[in-house]
Design an enzyme around this catalytic site. Structure first.
Site, short mmCIF file in Angstrom:
data_model
loop_
_atom_site.label_atom_id
_atom_site.label_comp_id
_atom_site.label_asym_id
_atom_site.label_seq_id
_atom_site.Cartn_x
_atom_site.Cartn_y
_atom_site.Cartn_z
CG ASP A 9 -1.58 1.33 1.37
OD1 ASP A 9 -2.35 1.63 0.64
OD2 ASP A 9 -1.35 2.07 2.41
CE1 TYR A 11 -1.13 9.34 -1.36
CE2 TYR A 11 -1.96 7.48 -2.62
CZ TYR A 11 -1.31 9.13 -2.53
OH TYR A 11 -1.10 9.63 -3.79
NE ARG A 40 -4.84 8.13 5.33
CZ ARG A 40 -4.80 7.16 4.10
NH1 ARG A 40 -5.03 7.72 3.09
NH2 ARG A 40 -4.41 5.95 4.14
#
Lengths: 230, 230
Positions: A9, A11, A40
């Site tokens: 992944d 982020y 976020r």
């Protein structure tokens, strides 16, 4: 047996999504951290809502860059912050070039020597991912950059995780999937990946009946886990 | 033209999801509000993740009561609160009998006289919804209580919203859908309902390219909107 591939992944896992905090604080004194945190969460929520409402992927998909901008605007509104065009542009600019976490370059350079294919599998759209990889000196580390943009489905929709099994022609159980996001680690586990939850924030396990195969604090722990799989 | 039916979301819209705050504070002084807030967010997140990861509804669905308990346990862990079996049982007990918002009984009793079918369309499983309706003296107000449990898909998956159009044999645009949750109002709008966002918390509009038909502060504003549709 070594895995057929290692999928990362992006982020939170490779790149620090809170790298925007300092700039946010400069624009909005005393609210920088709130904005970075909320931004976020909202960004993730918007990706999930758009795909959940659109399981056949007919209409609500929007690229991650656009969703990130939508989320920023909502959060500024919610926090009562007047987001100028310049502040918006600067914050999005930082988001396009988030710093890699300090353990990324060293550990991945070492892992690369093992000859196992390594790829990013991310919600980010290709342009964002390529910019961020290059800005952090990671060009050449990854064999592939797989973006959910090609299937128009955000994680944890199974179509997003299928990008990895399709790319490497392997069973999910034979591929190691690495994420710092508890919900992504749960999704990858549900999908069948051999999942390593890189629990950078030291959070408790999600109560989703999907326990990752291994949990570590950083990428060094991933390297140890891969040693065990030899 | 009056709508073919009025559908009400339950949690947040009719019933106060923060009615657990006082009890949470009694068990965990100074953390009651944090727990109540985080619990609600996590509960919603878990519903969405389970359906998003399982668009064909084969395996990850779990009833809302169970998810609510999972979310409570995660949040207690995250906040570092030792959740005793008794505290857990008491908190879940309150969640099964959340107080209705003060404008619910009066406004819905008045609306009931108009002869338009009224129903709940909720993520809650049937037992939770029936208990909560009865505990608040709302028996007889609703023609139907529609639970996503029958289709094993949480909002905003389209299968959840289809419960309303199927039940009343009407086009979504001819049915008024009422929700206090911005994400649910967006989902209902995407689905095509004539959506009234009961914005109890005074939040900014979600940036989801799905603007509800009407936005109000409470159910009195809904009554006015229905007057306009006569």
């Amino acid at each position: 047996m070594p895995p057929a591939a290692i999928l990362f992944d992006a982020y939170g896992t490779l790149f620090d999504v809170y790298a925007v905090t300092a700039l946010a604080e400069a624009h909005f004194p005393a609210s920088g951290e709130s904005l970075a945190q909320l931004w976020r969460l909202k960004q993730i929520e918007y990706t999930q809502l758009r795909t959940l409402a659109d399981p056949d992927r007919r209409g609500h998909y929007k690229p991650f860059y656009d969703i990130t901008l939508d989320a920023l605007r909502f959060c500024a509104n919610k926090l009562g912050l007047a987001l100028s065009a310049q502040a918006e542009s600067e914050l999005m600019g930082v988001y396009e070039r988030l710093d890699a976490h300090p353990d990324v370059l060293g550990t991945l350079t070492e892992l690369k020597k093992r000859g196992i294919p390594m790829a990013i599998l991310s919600n980010g759209n290709p342009a964002m991912l390529e910019t961020m990889v290059a800005a952090n000196g990671l060009t050449g580390i990854f064999d592939d950059i797989l973006s959910v943009d090609t299937v128009r489905a955000y994680k944890p929709h199974p179509a997003s995780y299928t990008l990895g099994t399709d790319k490497y022609g392997a069973k999910a159980a034979d591929i190691v999937f690495v994420s710092s996001n508890g919900w992504d680690a749960a999704g990858a586990t549900w999908f069948g990946y051999n999942t390593f939850w890189c629990n950078r924030a030291g959070l408790p396990l999600e109560q989703l009946d999907a326990t990752p195969k291994r949990i570590g604090k950083g990428l060094a722990d991933l390297a140890h886990y891969l040693d065990e799989l030899k």
